[in-house]
Design a protein around this motif. Sequence first.
Motif, PDB file in Angstrom:
ATOM      1  N   VAL A  18       0.685  -1.263  -0.004  1.00  0.00           N
ATOM      2  CA  VAL A  18       0.234   0.080   0.048  1.00  0.00           C
ATOM      3  C   VAL A  18       0.887   1.195  -0.026  1.00  0.00           C
ATOM      4  N   ALA A  19       2.077   1.218   0.927  1.00  0.00           N
ATOM      5  CA  ALA A  19       2.821   2.457   0.802  1.00  0.00           C
ATOM      6  C   ALA A  19       3.495   2.646  -0.613  1.00  0.00           C
ATOM      7  N   ALA A  20       4.094   1.731  -1.140  1.00  0.00           N
ATOM      8  CA  ALA A  20       4.476   1.767  -2.532  1.00  0.00           C
ATOM      9  C   ALA A  20       3.712   2.296  -3.542  1.00  0.00           C
ATOM     10  N   THR A  21       2.228   1.750  -3.441  1.00  0.00           N
ATOM     11  CA  THR A  21       1.306   1.902  -4.255  1.00  0.00           C
ATOM     12  C   THR A  21       0.830   3.294  -4.310  1.00  0.00           C
ATOM     13  N   GLN A  53       3.047   5.723  -3.325  1.00  0.00           N
ATOM     14  CA  GLN A  53       3.947   6.696  -3.987  1.00  0.00           C
ATOM     15  C   GLN A  53       3.605   6.828  -5.515  1.00  0.00           C
ATOM     16  N   TYR A  54       3.264   5.559  -6.053  1.00  0.00           N
ATOM     17  CA  TYR A  54       2.887   5.438  -7.672  1.00  0.00           C
ATOM     18  C   TYR A  54       1.924   6.229  -7.765  1.00  0.00           C
ATOM     19  N   THR A  55       0.651   5.982  -7.131  1.00  0.00           N
ATOM     20  CA  THR A  55      -0.538   6.851  -7.348  1.00  0.00           C
ATOM     21  C   THR A  55      -0.253   8.588  -7.337  1.00  0.00           C
ATOM     22  N   LEU A  56       0.454   8.870  -6.315  1.00  0.00           N
ATOM     23  CA  LEU A  56       0.824  10.229  -6.182  1.00  0.00           C
ATOM     24  C   LEU A  56       1.458  10.656  -7.462  1.00  0.00           C
ATOM     25  N   ALA A  57       2.591   9.985  -8.048  1.00  0.00           N
ATOM     26  CA  ALA A  57       3.388  10.357  -9.249  1.00  0.00           C
ATOM     27  C   ALA A  57       2.448  10.442 -10.255  1.00  0.00           C
ATOM     28  N   ALA A  58       1.713   9.284 -10.707  1.00  0.00           N
ATOM     29  CA  ALA A  58       0.774   9.242 -11.663  1.00  0.00           C
ATOM     30  C   ALA A  58      -0.431  10.297 -11.681  1.00  0.00           C
ATOM     31  N   THR A  59      -0.926  10.704 -10.652  1.00  0.00           N
ATOM     32  CA  THR A  59      -1.968  11.832 -10.533  1.00  0.00           C
ATOM     33  C   THR A  59      -1.515  13.041 -10.599  1.00  0.00           C
ATOM     34  N   SER A  60      -0.123  13.436  -9.998  1.00  0.00           N
ATOM     35  CA  SER A  60       0.480  14.626 -10.579  1.00  0.00           C
ATOM     36  C   SER A  60       0.621  14.758 -11.863  1.00  0.00           C
ATOM     37  N   ALA A  61       1.197  13.835 -12.607  1.00  0.00           N
ATOM     38  CA  ALA A  61       1.434  13.929 -14.084  1.00  0.00           C
ATOM     39  C   ALA A  61       0.079  14.202 -14.715  1.00  0.00           C
ATOM     40  N   ALA A  62      -0.855  13.287 -14.266  1.00  0.00           N
ATOM     41  CA  ALA A  62      -2.014  13.580 -15.106  1.00  0.00           C
ATOM     42  C   ALA A  62      -2.654  14.980 -14.751  1.00  0.00           C
ATOM     43  N   SER A  63      -2.538  15.755 -13.648  1.00  0.00           N
ATOM     44  CA  SER A  63      -2.854  16.895 -13.621  1.00  0.00           C
ATOM     45  C   SER A  63      -2.405  17.885 -14.346  1.00  0.00           C
ATOM     46  N   ASP A  86       8.103  17.883 -22.326  1.00  0.00           N
ATOM     47  CA  ASP A  86       7.395  18.358 -21.127  1.00  0.00           C
ATOM     48  C   ASP A  86       7.242  17.259 -20.012  1.00  0.00           C
ATOM     49  N   GLY A  87       6.822  16.049 -20.713  1.00  0.00           N
ATOM     50  CA  GLY A  87       6.403  14.776 -19.812  1.00  0.00           C
ATOM     51  C   GLY A  87       7.420  13.967 -19.304  1.00  0.00           C
ATOM     52  N   ARG A  88       8.596  14.027 -19.994  1.00  0.00           N
ATOM     53  CA  ARG A  88       9.740  13.357 -19.552  1.00  0.00           C
ATOM     54  C   ARG A  88       9.699  13.155 -18.070  1.00  0.00           C
ATOM     55  N   PRO A  89      10.179  14.533 -17.231  1.00  0.00           N
ATOM     56  CA  PRO A  89      10.045  14.397 -16.001  1.00  0.00           C
ATOM     57  C   PRO A  89       9.352  13.771 -15.107  1.00  0.00           C
ATOM     58  N   TYR A  90       8.033  13.783 -15.631  1.00  0.00           N
ATOM     59  CA  TYR A  90       6.915  13.121 -14.956  1.00  0.00           C
ATOM     60  C   TYR A  90       7.076  11.586 -15.242  1.00  0.00           C
ATOM     61  N   GLN A  91       7.544  11.118 -16.563  1.00  0.00           N
ATOM     62  CA  GLN A  91       7.693   9.722 -16.647  1.00  0.00           C
ATOM     63  C   GLN A  91       8.724   9.192 -16.019  1.00  0.00           C
ATOM     64  N   ASN A  92       9.865   9.989 -15.738  1.00  0.00           N
ATOM     65  CA  ASN A  92      10.838   9.523 -14.813  1.00  0.00           C
ATOM     66  C   ASN A  92      10.360   9.322 -13.480  1.00  0.00           C
ATOM     67  N   ARG A  93       9.337  10.221 -12.868  1.00  0.00           N
ATOM     68  CA  ARG A  93       8.860   9.930 -11.530  1.00  0.00           C
ATOM     69  C   ARG A  93       8.242   8.762 -11.160  1.00  0.00           C
ATOM     70  N   ILE A  94       7.121   8.362 -12.371  1.00  0.00           N
ATOM     71  CA  ILE A  94       6.421   7.232 -12.515  1.00  0.00           C
ATOM     72  C   ILE A  94       7.223   6.047 -12.637  1.00  0.00           C
ATOM     73  N   VAL A  95       8.226   6.060 -13.324  1.00  0.00           N
ATOM     74  CA  VAL A  95       8.973   4.801 -13.461  1.00  0.00           C
ATOM     75  C   VAL A  95       9.782   4.576 -12.216  1.00  0.00           C
ATOM     76  N   ALA A  96      10.353   5.510 -11.532  1.00  0.00           N
ATOM     77  CA  ALA A  96      10.877   5.428 -10.194  1.00  0.00           C
ATOM     78  C   ALA A  96       9.943   4.715  -9.118  1.00  0.00           C
ATOM     79  N   ALA A  97       8.638   5.182  -9.273  1.00  0.00           N
ATOM     80  CA  ALA A  97       7.687   4.729  -8.276  1.00  0.00           C
ATOM     81  C   ALA A  97       7.039   3.387  -8.682  1.00  0.00           C
ATOM     82  N   GLU A  98       7.162   3.124  -9.912  1.00  0.00           N
ATOM     83  CA  GLU A  98       6.462   1.724 -10.428  1.00  0.00           C
ATOM     84  C   GLU A  98       7.325   0.581 -10.030  1.00  0.00           C
ATOM     85  N   VAL A  99       8.747   0.588 -10.319  1.00  0.00           N
ATOM     86  CA  VAL A  99       9.634  -0.379  -9.891  1.00  0.00           C
ATOM     87  C   VAL A  99       9.186  -0.936  -8.633  1.00  0.00           C
ATOM     88  N   PRO A 100       9.423  -0.209  -7.467  1.00  0.00           N
ATOM     89  CA  PRO A 100       9.183  -0.666  -6.191  1.00  0.00           C
ATOM     90  C   PRO A 100       7.791  -1.205  -6.014  1.00  0.00           C
TER      91      PRO A 100
END
Length: 465
Positions: free
Chosen positions: A153-156, A158-168, A189-203
């Motif tokens: 849940v904690a890892a998810t 973090q991923y939800t926060l990264a994905a929601t921020s990018a969607a916004s 423009d979107g690549r920095p958000y892609q990096n954050r999503i990838v960093a959160a998705e792996v764990p």
Amino acid sequence: MSQSDYLAPDAEEALDVQDDLGPLSQFRHGAQDRRLLELARLDAGLAANVDFDDKPWGLLYRALIDSLYASPDDFQLIYPAQPWDWKRTQAGFISGAQFDFCATVPQWSAIAAFVSSGDTVHQAYQQCLNVAQTQTEYPSLRRHLIDAEDELVAATNQYTLAATSAASVHATRGGEDAPSFSQWLGSRDGRPYQNRIVAAEVPMNQAQAHYAALVAQCDHAELGAAQRRCGDEAHRVRLADLDLLRMPKVPDWRIAEHAEHWTERARRGEAPAGVTLGFSNREAPYDFSQTWAGRQNKVRRLFWQLRIDDRWERIDEFEYDHQLELSLDFRAIDRIAIAPGDWYDGDFARSLIDGPFAHGYSAFGDERSQAVFGEKGFFGLVKRSMYVGYKPSFAIRTTTSTFRRFGYPFQAATGLRIGPFTFEAEGGSRAAGWCADPATRTFTGTTTSEVPMIIGVGVGELPNA
């Protein structure tokens, strides 16, 4: 780790799992809030157009279900209509635009805006599996499950926060020709958000795999099999866009026919026949209580617009002409099936209609539990098919006064919007062969675009879909 590694249960190790809820899942408990925020963003764009009428949207919806032999029990009209130009990919890949369209959960409305950055079906399904009740007689395994679930849940979150921020951010930077969410993630423009999503998705994926391995050791064999199937890399594919190759694999989605093949058949006249549909402003409003969504829709876009000098303008004359008659003719119309890949176990999902679920969750929710399914749940809808149309033509018959006022703007137009449909007039309306006939007070034309458009979807309500 096998069940033989655990001690048999005794009174001292008995666990009260009812009181150990752990961290709150932002995905599961925030699903409805995210949908409301999505609608609020759409509303914000219409602050200056609060006086327009939703009536023609309902009339068009009724005309479509009557002409397409669709049913209000599952048909959703989407706006704007989406270009169906998904590139064919080799085995093991899927285009970002195709993935976004198929995987995004539909809005709970008979007429809805297409938003490519919404919650995805595969994550909602995975979360449904995660709250399905597990059973084991081994207290030590139960403790490991609780700890693993808390970590997941904690890892998810973090991923939800990264994905929601990018969607916004994607929503605020969208325009007329904005790319889909995944395509935008590959942009500058979107690549920095892609990096954050990838960093959160792996764990998150690692935590999910660990939790699923523990579930597989419990007494519910079907749940363990569904968990393994959902996480199996064999059922995942790469996003084909070069700028998205760093993204982890995504769950596969299948369509009955590729866009390029279908378009060629439509050009040769070999695709399913077209349809003619229409309505008059004199008709009564449509009763949306008859639809699967079960309530009046609030459409967040103008119905009539004209493009002049690369700017879209509202057509007031058509809104207030109570004698106006519209006819739309598509050269070809088809319903194309959409289905999740083998990562999804529909039979098992349907078996969960009565649960059982972990403490704090129930199938459709109540005053003491979070809903899994339904409008208030996090696993509610899935696209089962899409309606595509090719080469639409229009004929708009008006009163004499409306015809006179609109004649000049029509001649200067390079595009016309009728509800969700955009009619392109490359080189201007005259070059495109559009015509204004004073004898019949009718404006006619055909789009110059050769790209089919997705005009609606067949929605499946979960878990029965």
